[in-house]
Design an enzyme around this catalytic site. Structure first.
Site, PDB file in Angstrom:
ATOM      1  N   SER A   1       0.833  -1.207   0.000  1.00 35.35           N
ATOM      2  CA  SER A   1       0.000   0.000   0.000  1.00 35.35           C
ATOM      3  C   SER A   1       0.871   1.262   0.000  1.00 35.35           C
ATOM      4  O   SER A   1       1.620   1.490  -0.941  1.00 35.35           O
ATOM      5  CB  SER A   1      -0.942  -0.047   1.207  1.00 35.35           C
ATOM      6  OG  SER A   1      -1.908   0.971   1.135  1.00 35.35           O
TER       7      SER A   1
ATOM      8  N   HIS B   1      -8.229   0.745   0.973  1.00 39.95           N
ATOM      9  CA  HIS B   1      -8.512  -0.173  -0.133  1.00 39.95           C
ATOM     10  C   HIS B   1     -10.005  -0.498  -0.208  1.00 39.95           C
ATOM     11  O   HIS B   1     -10.396  -1.621  -0.510  1.00 39.95           O
ATOM     12  CB  HIS B   1      -7.676  -1.455  -0.012  1.00 39.95           C
ATOM     13  CG  HIS B   1      -6.207  -1.187   0.082  1.00 39.95           C
ATOM     14  ND1 HIS B   1      -5.444  -0.785  -0.997  1.00 39.95           N
ATOM     15  CD2 HIS B   1      -5.358  -1.228   1.141  1.00 39.95           C
ATOM     16  CE1 HIS B   1      -4.200  -0.605  -0.605  1.00 39.95           C
ATOM     17  NE2 HIS B   1      -4.119  -0.859   0.684  1.00 39.95           N
TER      18      HIS B   1
END
Length: 229
Positions: free
Chosen positions: A106, A210
């Site tokens: 990420s 996400h």
């Protein structure tokens, strides 16, 4: 023998005092902290970024929780993890570390891009600052995330059968899947899993990453990336 890959962590890996010993002993680490502080100024309640990473010692659990909460906010956590990760890499580089490939979980992708020479350090911290601000601007419930001990098939069937409104956000490992969504749904999923004696843990994150909770940030971030070399 073999090639070396280095993976940088994402948000949720932060903790107060992370890599403090390395920060105190290596000027290479201090150089990175100085660059981060220069980019962020003193906008965080008149504190430098490094002051939030390495605050003054306190002597009560309530004060320690307050320091952890300040570091956990998205606007602070992302650049702080970036500073710690890049600082550690610069130290290890002096000992001859030379990865053949870099990657990130990420937010850690930005650190990897800096280490790979795609972003210079000023651009890296500018993008880290912007990314944190964009992802932290949602009002109301910002959501949460839940790490579940189980394979992808089990977790997918679990959220379908129990009609849980969460998305599979991360496939961390063959037997660890992360769910993301509204805080109430994360808590409901955790309760159901624990009732089945299945291990799970709510992550120390400031939002449901996400997922649709932070989707609005992607457009503005892409526009900013288009303006940098």
């Amino acid at each position: 023998p073999g090639k070396l890959g280095v993976i940088f962590p994402g948000q949720g890996a932060q903790f107060v005092g992370m890599l403090r010993d390395m920060a105190c002993q290596f000027p290479e680490f201090q150089d990175v902290l100085n660059a981060a502080n220069h980019m962020f100024g003193t906008e965080f309640a008149q504190q430098r970024l490094s002051d939030l990473m390495y605050p003054q010692p306190v002597f009560s659990d309530a004060e320690r929780e307050q320091q952890a909460a300040a570091l956990q906010t998205t606007q602070v956590a992302q650049p702080a993890i970036g500073a710690a990760s890049l600082g550690a890499y610069h130290v290890l580089k002096t000992f001859g570390l030379a990865p053949d490939a870099v990657a990130g979980h990420s937010y850690g992708e930005l650190v990897a891009l800096c280490v790979a020479g795609v972003l210079d350090i000023e651009t890296f911290f500018a993008m880290s600052k912007l990314r944190g601000e964009l992802m932290g601007q949602k009002h109301g419930d910002k959501g949460s995330m839940l790490a579940v001990n189980g394979d992808l098939k089990f977790v997918a069937e679990f959220i379908k059968n129990e009609k849980i409104d969460l998305v599979i956000a991360n496939k961390n490992a063959p037997l660890q899947i992360v769910l993301s969504g509204a805080t109430s749904e994360v808590e409901r999923a955790a309760s159901l899993l624990k009732a089945r004696d299945i291990r799970c843990k709510q992550l120390s994150v400031a939002a449901a990453f996400h997922s649709s909770f932070v989707a609005d940030a992607s457009g503005a971030f892409l526009e900013a990336l288009r303006r940098v070399t």
